[in-house]
Scaffold this motif. Sequence first.
Motif, PDB file in Angstrom:
ATOM      1  N   TYR A  13       0.796  -1.224   0.000  1.00 51.38           N
ATOM      2  CA  TYR A  13       0.000   0.000   0.000  1.00 51.38           C
ATOM      3  C   TYR A  13       0.831   1.279   0.000  1.00 51.38           C
ATOM      4  O   TYR A  13       0.315   2.340  -0.312  1.00 51.38           O
ATOM      5  CB  TYR A  13      -0.974  -0.006   1.180  1.00 51.38           C
ATOM      6  CG  TYR A  13      -1.994  -1.109   1.042  1.00 51.38           C
ATOM      7  CD1 TYR A  13      -2.915  -1.084  -0.001  1.00 51.38           C
ATOM      8  CD2 TYR A  13      -2.007  -2.181   1.901  1.00 51.38           C
ATOM      9  CE1 TYR A  13      -3.845  -2.103  -0.159  1.00 51.38           C
ATOM     10  CE2 TYR A  13      -2.935  -3.206   1.750  1.00 51.38           C
ATOM     11  CZ  TYR A  13      -3.844  -3.157   0.720  1.00 51.38           C
ATOM     12  OH  TYR A  13      -4.750  -4.157   0.561  1.00 51.38           O
ATOM     13  N   ALA A  14       2.106   1.206   0.327  1.00 52.32           N
ATOM     14  CA  ALA A  14       2.931   2.410   0.387  1.00 52.32           C
ATOM     15  C   ALA A  14       3.824   2.559  -0.834  1.00 52.32           C
ATOM     16  O   ALA A  14       4.279   3.653  -1.140  1.00 52.32           O
ATOM     17  CB  ALA A  14       3.781   2.402   1.657  1.00 52.32           C
ATOM     18  N   ALA A  15       4.089   1.492  -1.544  1.00 48.69           N
ATOM     19  CA  ALA A  15       4.984   1.543  -2.695  1.00 48.69           C
ATOM     20  C   ALA A  15       4.276   2.160  -3.898  1.00 48.69           C
ATOM     21  O   ALA A  15       3.055   2.138  -4.008  1.00 48.69           O
ATOM     22  CB  ALA A  15       5.467   0.138  -3.039  1.00 48.69           C
ATOM     23  N   THR A  16       5.068   2.729  -4.803  1.00 46.68           N
ATOM     24  CA  THR A  16       4.552   3.263  -6.064  1.00 46.68           C
ATOM     25  C   THR A  16       5.346   2.662  -7.210  1.00 46.68           C
ATOM     26  O   THR A  16       6.352   1.976  -6.991  1.00 46.68           O
ATOM     27  CB  THR A  16       4.687   4.797  -6.118  1.00 46.68           C
ATOM     28  OG1 THR A  16       6.083   5.138  -6.183  1.00 46.68           O
ATOM     29  CG2 THR A  16       4.040   5.472  -4.920  1.00 46.68           C
ATOM     30  N   GLY A  17       4.929   2.937  -8.427  1.00 47.81           N
ATOM     31  CA  GLY A  17       5.651   2.442  -9.599  1.00 47.81           C
ATOM     32  C   GLY A  17       7.092   2.899  -9.640  1.00 47.81           C
ATOM     33  O   GLY A  17       7.958   2.216 -10.188  1.00 47.81           O
ATOM     34  N   ASN A  18       7.385   4.044  -9.044  1.00 49.59           N
ATOM     35  CA  ASN A  18       8.767   4.541  -9.023  1.00 49.59           C
ATOM     36  C   ASN A  18       9.669   3.685  -8.148  1.00 49.59           C
ATOM     37  O   ASN A  18      10.894   3.777  -8.251  1.00 49.59           O
ATOM     38  CB  ASN A  18       8.792   5.985  -8.519  1.00 49.59           C
ATOM     39  CG  ASN A  18       8.191   6.935  -9.521  1.00 49.59           C
ATOM     40  OD1 ASN A  18       8.271   6.715 -10.723  1.00 49.59           O
ATOM     41  ND2 ASN A  18       7.584   7.987  -9.035  1.00 49.59           N
ATOM     42  N   ASP A  19       9.097   2.865  -7.288  1.00 50.96           N
ATOM     43  CA  ASP A  19       9.877   2.008  -6.407  1.00 50.96           C
ATOM     44  C   ASP A  19      10.257   0.682  -7.078  1.00 50.96           C
ATOM     45  O   ASP A  19      11.015  -0.091  -6.521  1.00 50.96           O
ATOM     46  CB  ASP A  19       9.085   1.707  -5.130  1.00 50.96           C
ATOM     47  CG  ASP A  19       8.794   2.962  -4.333  1.00 50.96           C
ATOM     48  OD1 ASP A  19       9.703   3.801  -4.210  1.00 50.96           O
ATOM     49  OD2 ASP A  19       7.653   3.106  -3.865  1.00 50.96           O
ATOM     50  N   VAL A  20       9.735   0.438  -8.279  1.00 53.50           N
ATOM     51  CA  VAL A  20       9.959  -0.838  -8.967  1.00 53.50           C
ATOM     52  C   VAL A  20      11.192  -0.743  -9.853  1.00 53.50           C
ATOM     53  O   VAL A  20      11.329   0.175 -10.654  1.00 53.50           O
ATOM     54  CB  VAL A  20       8.731  -1.230  -9.819  1.00 53.50           C
ATOM     55  CG1 VAL A  20       8.997  -2.522 -10.572  1.00 53.50           C
ATOM     56  CG2 VAL A  20       7.504  -1.358  -8.942  1.00 53.50           C
ATOM     57  N   ASP A  21      12.088  -1.710  -9.684  1.00 54.35           N
ATOM     58  CA  ASP A  21      13.289  -1.784 -10.517  1.00 54.35           C
ATOM     59  C   ASP A  21      13.205  -2.957 -11.476  1.00 54.35           C
ATOM     60  O   ASP A  21      13.597  -2.842 -12.626  1.00 54.35           O
ATOM     61  CB  ASP A  21      14.531  -1.935  -9.634  1.00 54.35           C
ATOM     62  CG  ASP A  21      15.802  -2.006 -10.456  1.00 54.35           C
ATOM     63  OD1 ASP A  21      16.253  -0.952 -10.925  1.00 54.35           O
ATOM     64  OD2 ASP A  21      16.321  -3.130 -10.637  1.00 54.35           O
ATOM     65  N   SER A  22      12.686  -4.091 -11.013  1.00 51.79           N
ATOM     66  CA  SER A  22      12.596  -5.297 -11.831  1.00 51.79           C
ATOM     67  C   SER A  22      11.289  -6.022 -11.546  1.00 51.79           C
ATOM     68  O   SER A  22      10.767  -5.953 -10.435  1.00 51.79           O
ATOM     69  CB  SER A  22      13.763  -6.242 -11.539  1.00 51.79           C
ATOM     70  OG  SER A  22      14.994  -5.612 -11.834  1.00 51.79           O
ATOM     71  N   VAL A  23      10.760  -6.712 -12.571  1.00 51.96           N
ATOM     72  CA  VAL A  23       9.546  -7.503 -12.430  1.00 51.96           C
ATOM     73  C   VAL A  23       9.845  -8.882 -13.002  1.00 51.96           C
ATOM     74  O   VAL A  23      10.293  -8.997 -14.139  1.00 51.96           O
ATOM     75  CB  VAL A  23       8.350  -6.869 -13.186  1.00 51.96           C
ATOM     76  CG1 VAL A  23       7.125  -7.760 -13.084  1.00 51.96           C
ATOM     77  CG2 VAL A  23       8.065  -5.475 -12.649  1.00 51.96           C
TER      78      VAL A  23
END
Length: 78
Positions: A13-23
């Motif tokens: 709930y606190a993370a955003t797309g900017n926090d994603v490096d790899s999927v």
Amino acid sequence: MAPIRNMVPNLVYAATGNDVDSVVVGWFLMQGREIVTADEAAIRAEAQEAAEEISRRVLADPQHKDLALLDAMRNGKL
């Protein structure tokens, strides 16, 4: 000390797309903030082409000729 059970909801709930490096879903979809399974530029170009076609069709439809939205489109604001 806070219970560890709060860790996952806090991340979700606190993370955003900017926090994603790899999927990863069995293989990498995105790695180092770069999409590796699709041609992003081609997808963007196709979406732009589709948007322009929709705009042409709406502009050509006499039923919608008086919509305020069309003025913005004609003036390059949309």
